[in-house]
Design a protein around this motif. Structure first.
Motif, PDB file in Angstrom:
ATOM      1  N   SER A 251     143.770  56.379  19.289  1.00 26.74           N
ATOM      2  CA  SER A 251     143.460  56.158  17.531  1.00 26.74           C
ATOM      3  C   SER A 251     144.651  55.896  16.726  1.00 26.74           C
ATOM      4  O   SER A 251     144.611  55.295  15.830  1.00 26.74           O
ATOM      5  CB  SER A 251     142.365  56.847  17.064  1.00 26.74           C
ATOM      6  OG  SER A 251     141.021  56.950  17.752  1.00 26.74           O
TER       7      SER A 251
ATOM      8  N   ILE B 274     139.879  49.538  15.725  1.00 26.52           N
ATOM      9  CA  ILE B 274     138.368  50.112  15.713  1.00 26.52           C
ATOM     10  C   ILE B 274     137.953  49.486  17.006  1.00 26.52           C
ATOM     11  O   ILE B 274     137.086  50.201  17.656  1.00 26.52           O
ATOM     12  CB  ILE B 274     137.619  50.065  14.291  1.00 26.52           C
ATOM     13  CG1 ILE B 274     138.566  50.384  13.196  1.00 26.52           C
ATOM     14  CG2 ILE B 274     136.485  50.578  14.541  1.00 26.52           C
ATOM     15  CD1 ILE B 274     138.921  51.805  13.376  1.00 26.52           C
TER      16      ILE B 274
ATOM     17  N   THR C 294     136.264  51.888  20.414  1.00 29.64           N
ATOM     18  CA  THR C 294     134.539  52.010  20.621  1.00 29.64           C
ATOM     19  C   THR C 294     134.166  52.421  22.051  1.00 29.64           C
ATOM     20  O   THR C 294     133.434  53.161  22.201  1.00 29.64           O
ATOM     21  CB  THR C 294     134.112  51.070  20.187  1.00 29.64           C
ATOM     22  OG1 THR C 294     134.410  49.633  21.033  1.00 29.64           O
ATOM     23  CG2 THR C 294     134.118  50.577  18.657  1.00 29.64           C
TER      24      THR C 294
ATOM     25  N   ASP D 207     132.038  59.302  16.461  1.00 29.93           N
ATOM     26  CA  ASP D 207     132.639  57.865  16.575  1.00 29.93           C
ATOM     27  C   ASP D 207     132.962  57.404  15.242  1.00 29.93           C
ATOM     28  O   ASP D 207     134.109  56.925  14.746  1.00 29.93           O
ATOM     29  CB  ASP D 207     131.765  56.810  17.073  1.00 29.93           C
ATOM     30  CG  ASP D 207     131.618  57.233  18.702  1.00 29.93           C
ATOM     31  OD1 ASP D 207     132.362  57.890  19.371  1.00 29.93           O
ATOM     32  OD2 ASP D 207     130.536  56.581  19.241  1.00 29.93           O
TER      33      ASP D 207
ATOM     34  N   TYR E 207     136.570  56.714  13.882  1.00 26.58           N
ATOM     35  CA  TYR E 207     137.055  55.283  13.245  1.00 26.58           C
ATOM     36  C   TYR E 207     137.631  55.415  11.878  1.00 26.58           C
ATOM     37  O   TYR E 207     138.721  54.664  11.449  1.00 26.58           O
ATOM     38  CB  TYR E 207     135.723  54.254  13.192  1.00 26.58           C
ATOM     39  CG  TYR E 207     135.238  54.184  14.489  1.00 26.58           C
ATOM     40  CD1 TYR E 207     135.846  54.360  15.601  1.00 26.58           C
ATOM     41  CD2 TYR E 207     133.848  53.754  14.490  1.00 26.58           C
ATOM     42  CE1 TYR E 207     135.329  54.314  16.975  1.00 26.58           C
ATOM     43  CE2 TYR E 207     133.290  53.505  15.856  1.00 26.58           C
ATOM     44  CZ  TYR E 207     133.674  53.912  17.085  1.00 26.58           C
ATOM     45  OH  TYR E 207     133.172  53.481  18.220  1.00 26.58           O
TER      46      TYR E 207
ATOM     47  N   SER F 164     141.324  54.206  10.799  1.00 25.15           N
ATOM     48  CA  SER F 164     141.506  53.094   9.602  1.00 25.15           C
ATOM     49  C   SER F 164     142.337  53.937   8.633  1.00 25.15           C
ATOM     50  O   SER F 164     143.311  53.029   7.913  1.00 25.15           O
ATOM     51  CB  SER F 164     140.023  53.038   8.839  1.00 25.15           C
ATOM     52  OG  SER F 164     139.262  52.421   9.767  1.00 25.15           O
TER      53      SER F 164
ATOM     54  N   VAL G 281     134.132  49.726  10.294  1.00 24.08           N
ATOM     55  CA  VAL G 281     133.341  50.840  10.741  1.00 24.08           C
ATOM     56  C   VAL G 281     132.357  50.521  11.415  1.00 24.08           C
ATOM     57  O   VAL G 281     131.635  51.010  12.252  1.00 24.08           O
ATOM     58  CB  VAL G 281     133.450  52.078  10.062  1.00 24.08           C
ATOM     59  CG1 VAL G 281     132.751  53.201  10.529  1.00 24.08           C
ATOM     60  CG2 VAL G 281     134.913  52.559   9.768  1.00 24.08           C
TER      61      VAL G 281
ATOM     62  N   GLY H 166     132.413  48.709  14.142  1.00 19.85           N
ATOM     63  CA  GLY H 166     132.620  49.387  15.291  1.00 19.85           C
ATOM     64  C   GLY H 166     131.606  50.130  15.983  1.00 19.85           C
ATOM     65  O   GLY H 166     131.389  50.650  16.999  1.00 19.85           O
TER      66      GLY H 166
END
Length: 269
Positions: free
Chosen positions: A45, A84, A88, A125, A129, A133, A162, A165
């Protein structure tokens, strides 16, 4: 003094059934704690947005847009969408791991709403995300990006990405419940996400591509999400069509994959 047998055995009135929201929050917290044992979820991430934003901006910014600053206005919203989308896959891999280790069966035996396990994973999740971001937007600001859409435009773009995602997360959850192997989930997700990420308008304008590739880019949902995010962040007009298509794609994925994931969850042996 005589002690009742029920007190010794812990038998009494049945406990009140835990609500759906509380159960989902507990499973979401569990999924977040698992990151300590699988830090790759968090590392990716961070690494993916940093790598693509910095590397592509300074390597190709001058050639594509004339300057790194001009290219950053095009690239950053696209990298936000791509970053994103790529991460996932780890939600599905985590679910498949729970299935293979037996934790899944223990959770299904609990007296809670059956969908809480899946929804809890989605809550985890969503937190990842939002973290990714924040990395993308913060890095862009540090590199000189100034969104003309202002804070509201940035927040709207993040919310859109998001939401998309999370819809993809439901897809990988369904895949995980079908294949029950984390490595297979990652492989399937890569086969789908890599073409969507690179055969898109995230890095270059489709006008420079062959006609057959332009046709794919035009129907690529990730291209529409990236275009809508650009319009929201940069304050550009004319992105209503891309925004509408992004919302439609998100709604369709959710409408198809959410019932499918819950159905597969309920029929696991």
């Amino acid at each position: 003094m005589t002690i009742p047998v029920d007190a010794v055995l812990g038998i009494g009135r049945p406990r009140r059934r835990v609500g759906a929201f509380t159960a989902s929050a507990v499973f979401g917290r569990r999924a977040m704690l698992k990151i300590k044992h699988d830090p790759k979820q968090l590392v990716d991430s961070i690494a993916i947005p940093v790598l693509f934003t910095v590397l592509f901006t300074y390597l190709f910014g001058g050639a594509v847009s004339g300057s790194p600053g001009a290219y950053l206005r095009v690239l950053l919203p696209g990298v936000l969408s791509m970053s994103i989308a790529i991460v996932t896959m780890y939600g599905g891999a985590r679910l498949a791991q729970d299935v293979t280790t037996g934790a899944f069966d223990r959770f299904r035996s609990l007296s809670v709403w059956r969908g809480a396990f899946v929804v809890g994973g989605l809550l985890s999740d969503a937190a990842r995300y939002l973290f990714a971001s924040a990395i993308v937007v913060g890095l862009g600001l540090a590199m000189g990006y100034r969104p003309d859409g202002g804070p509201l435009g940035v927040l709207a773009a993040v919310a859109l990405v998001v939401a998309f995602g999370l819809a993809l997360s439901l897809l990988w959850a369904a895949v995980a419940l079908l294949v029950r192997d984390p490595a297979v989930v990652i492989s399937v997700a890569n086969v789908v996400l890599m073409p969507l990420s690179f055969a898109s308008n995230i890095f270059v304008e489709p006008a420079t591509m062959p006609a057959w590739l332009q046709a794919f880019v035009e129907v690529n949902p990730l291209s529409h999400v990236a275009t809508a995010a650009r319009g929201l962040m940069n304050g550009d007009g004319g992105t209503g069509g891309a925004l509408a298509w992004s919302l439609v794609a998100t709604a369709v994925l959710t409408a198809v994959c959410a019932p499918l994931a819950l159905y597969l969850y309920g029929r696991q042996d």
